[in-house]
Design a protein around this motif. Structure first.
Motif, short mmCIF file in Angstrom:
data_model
loop_
_atom_site.label_atom_id
_atom_site.label_comp_id
_atom_site.label_asym_id
_atom_site.label_seq_id
_atom_site.Cartn_x
_atom_site.Cartn_y
_atom_site.Cartn_z
N GLU A 122 5.87 6.74 -16.74
CA GLU A 122 7.31 6.56 -16.99
C GLU A 122 8.14 7.57 -16.20
OE1 GLU A 122 10.45 6.99 -20.68
OE2 GLU A 122 8.38 6.50 -21.15
N ALA A 123 7.74 8.82 -16.23
CA ALA A 123 8.47 9.86 -15.49
C ALA A 123 8.37 9.61 -13.98
CB ALA A 123 7.95 11.24 -15.84
N THR A 124 7.21 9.15 -13.53
CA THR A 124 7.04 8.84 -12.11
C THR A 124 7.98 7.72 -11.69
OG1 THR A 124 4.72 9.54 -12.21
CG2 THR A 124 5.37 8.14 -10.35
N ASP A 125 8.05 6.67 -12.48
CA ASP A 125 8.97 5.56 -12.18
C ASP A 125 10.41 6.05 -12.14
OD1 ASP A 125 6.83 3.81 -12.05
OD2 ASP A 125 7.11 3.03 -14.09
N GLU A 126 10.77 6.92 -13.08
CA GLU A 126 12.13 7.45 -13.12
C GLU A 126 12.43 8.29 -11.88
OE1 GLU A 126 14.76 10.56 -15.74
OE2 GLU A 126 13.22 9.41 -16.78
N LEU A 127 11.47 9.13 -11.49
CA LEU A 127 11.67 9.98 -10.31
C LEU A 127 11.77 9.12 -9.05
CD1 LEU A 127 11.98 12.72 -9.00
CD2 LEU A 127 9.47 12.97 -9.06
N VAL A 128 10.94 8.11 -8.93
CA VAL A 128 11.01 7.22 -7.77
C VAL A 128 12.38 6.52 -7.73
CG1 VAL A 128 10.08 5.10 -6.73
CG2 VAL A 128 8.53 6.89 -7.52
N ALA A 129 12.85 6.06 -8.87
CA ALA A 129 14.17 5.39 -8.92
C ALA A 129 15.27 6.36 -8.49
CB ALA A 129 14.43 4.85 -10.32
N GLU A 130 15.23 7.58 -8.97
CA GLU A 130 16.23 8.58 -8.57
C GLU A 130 16.11 8.90 -7.09
OE1 GLU A 130 17.18 11.92 -10.94
OE2 GLU A 130 16.69 10.86 -12.80
N ALA A 131 14.89 8.96 -6.59
CA ALA A 131 14.66 9.26 -5.18
C ALA A 131 15.20 8.14 -4.29
CB ALA A 131 13.17 9.48 -4.92
N PRO B 2 0.82 -1.22 0.00
CA PRO B 2 0.00 0.00 0.00
C PRO B 2 0.86 1.28 0.00
CG PRO B 2 -0.87 -1.56 1.59
CD PRO B 2 0.44 -2.12 1.10
N GLU B 3 1.98 1.26 0.72
CA GLU B 3 2.87 2.43 0.72
C GLU B 3 3.50 2.63 -0.66
OE1 GLU B 3 4.57 2.71 5.27
OE2 GLU B 3 5.38 1.13 3.96
N ARG B 4 3.91 1.56 -1.29
CA ARG B 4 4.52 1.63 -2.62
C ARG B 4 3.51 2.20 -3.63
NH1 ARG B 4 8.76 -1.03 -3.49
NH2 ARG B 4 8.28 -2.73 -2.06
N THR B 5 2.29 1.72 -3.57
CA THR B 5 1.25 2.19 -4.47
C THR B 5 0.95 3.67 -4.22
OG1 THR B 5 0.27 -0.01 -4.58
CG2 THR B 5 -1.16 1.85 -5.17
N ARG B 6 0.82 4.02 -2.95
CA ARG B 6 0.51 5.41 -2.59
C ARG B 6 1.66 6.34 -2.97
NH1 ARG B 6 -3.07 8.87 -2.97
NH2 ARG B 6 -3.29 10.33 -1.27
N LEU B 7 2.89 5.90 -2.78
CA LEU B 7 4.07 6.68 -3.16
C LEU B 7 4.00 7.04 -4.64
CD1 LEU B 7 6.98 7.69 -2.39
CD2 LEU B 7 7.77 5.45 -3.13
N HIS B 8 3.73 6.05 -5.46
CA HIS B 8 3.62 6.27 -6.90
C HIS B 8 2.48 7.24 -7.22
CE1 HIS B 8 2.97 5.32 -11.18
NE2 HIS B 8 4.26 5.03 -11.18
N GLU B 9 1.32 7.04 -6.60
CA GLU B 9 0.16 7.91 -6.84
C GLU B 9 0.42 9.35 -6.45
OE1 GLU B 9 -2.86 6.08 -4.48
OE2 GLU B 9 -3.31 4.53 -5.95
N VAL B 10 0.98 9.54 -5.27
CA VAL B 10 1.23 10.90 -4.75
C VAL B 10 2.22 11.64 -5.64
CG1 VAL B 10 2.27 12.18 -2.83
CG2 VAL B 10 0.59 10.41 -2.36
N ILE B 11 3.30 10.98 -5.98
CA ILE B 11 4.32 11.63 -6.83
C ILE B 11 3.75 11.94 -8.20
CG2 ILE B 11 6.50 11.22 -8.03
CD1 ILE B 11 7.46 9.80 -5.46
N LYS B 12 3.04 11.00 -8.78
CA LYS B 12 2.46 11.21 -10.11
C LYS B 12 1.49 12.39 -10.10
CE LYS B 12 -0.14 8.91 -13.75
NZ LYS B 12 -0.75 7.65 -14.21
N GLN B 13 0.61 12.42 -9.11
CA GLN B 13 -0.41 13.46 -9.03
C GLN B 13 0.19 14.83 -8.70
OE1 GLN B 13 -2.99 13.08 -5.68
NE2 GLN B 13 -4.36 14.69 -6.36
N ARG B 14 0.99 14.92 -7.65
CA ARG B 14 1.51 16.21 -7.19
C ARG B 14 2.45 16.87 -8.18
NH1 ARG B 14 -0.31 18.75 -2.38
NH2 ARG B 14 -1.60 17.16 -1.44
N PHE B 15 3.22 16.06 -8.91
CA PHE B 15 4.18 16.63 -9.85
C PHE B 15 3.70 16.54 -11.29
CE2 PHE B 15 7.12 15.26 -6.31
CZ PHE B 15 7.18 16.53 -5.76
#
Length: 158
Positions: free
Chosen positions: A66-75, A48-61
């Motif tokens: 693809e860009a969300t996955d890249e940002l998460v990997a860099e983070a 649930p944290e992994r899913t929410r992390l992806h959702e929050v980053i995708k929505q807020r930014f």
């Protein structure tokens, strides 16, 4: 000619790694690293944290998948290399206004409550990060209550 194209491709991919669309000093990397750290502070990142992390980053930014996955990997990489929170919060303090910094704290709470409850490690992390981001304690607590659903609609309207 072929050698020039090969060199260009090698320069762009840096040993097979695709160039990042996020600069090293991009505040989004700092914010996402804090979110990754929040998700992992209790020892593991739950689904649930992994899913929410992806959702929050995708929505807020406002990113695509693809860009969300890249940002998460860099983070994740930035978080693994960090020795403290100051590196991230200092960048956020330089880049964001008061409202933006409070939004980062709110996003951290969203990650915490993805699995339903906050641990003392998560509480302490957000307290420290909010302090470094100059988000007052009252606002940090209000954000926690709003994200966790503790505040009623009537209280929010007042």
């Amino acid at each position: 000619m072929f050698e020039a194209v090969r060199k260009l491709l090698a320069d762009l991919t840096e040993d097979g790694k695709h160039p990042s669309r996020f600069e090293e000093n991009d505040y989004r990397v700092a914010a996402a690293a804090l979110l990754v750290h929040t998700a992992a502070i209790d020892g593991s990142i739950s689904e649930p944290e992994r899913t929410r992390l992806h959702e929050v980053i995708k929505q807020r930014f406002e990113l695509d998948d693809e860009a969300t996955d890249e940002l998460v990997a860099e983070a994740i990489e930035a978080d693994e290399q960090a020795i403290d929170l100051y590196h991230f919060t200092a960048r956020l303090n330089r880049s964001l206004d008061e409202k933006g910094r409070a939004r980062v704290v709110e996003m951290m709470w969203q990650i915490v409550f993805a699995d339903g409850a906050a641990t003392e490690f998560e509480d302490n992390l957000i307290w420290r990060a909010a302090d470094l981001l100059h988000v007052p304690g009252e606002e940090r607590i209000a954000l926690r209550e709003r994200v966790s659903g503790l505040k009623t609609q009537e209280e929010e309207n007042n």
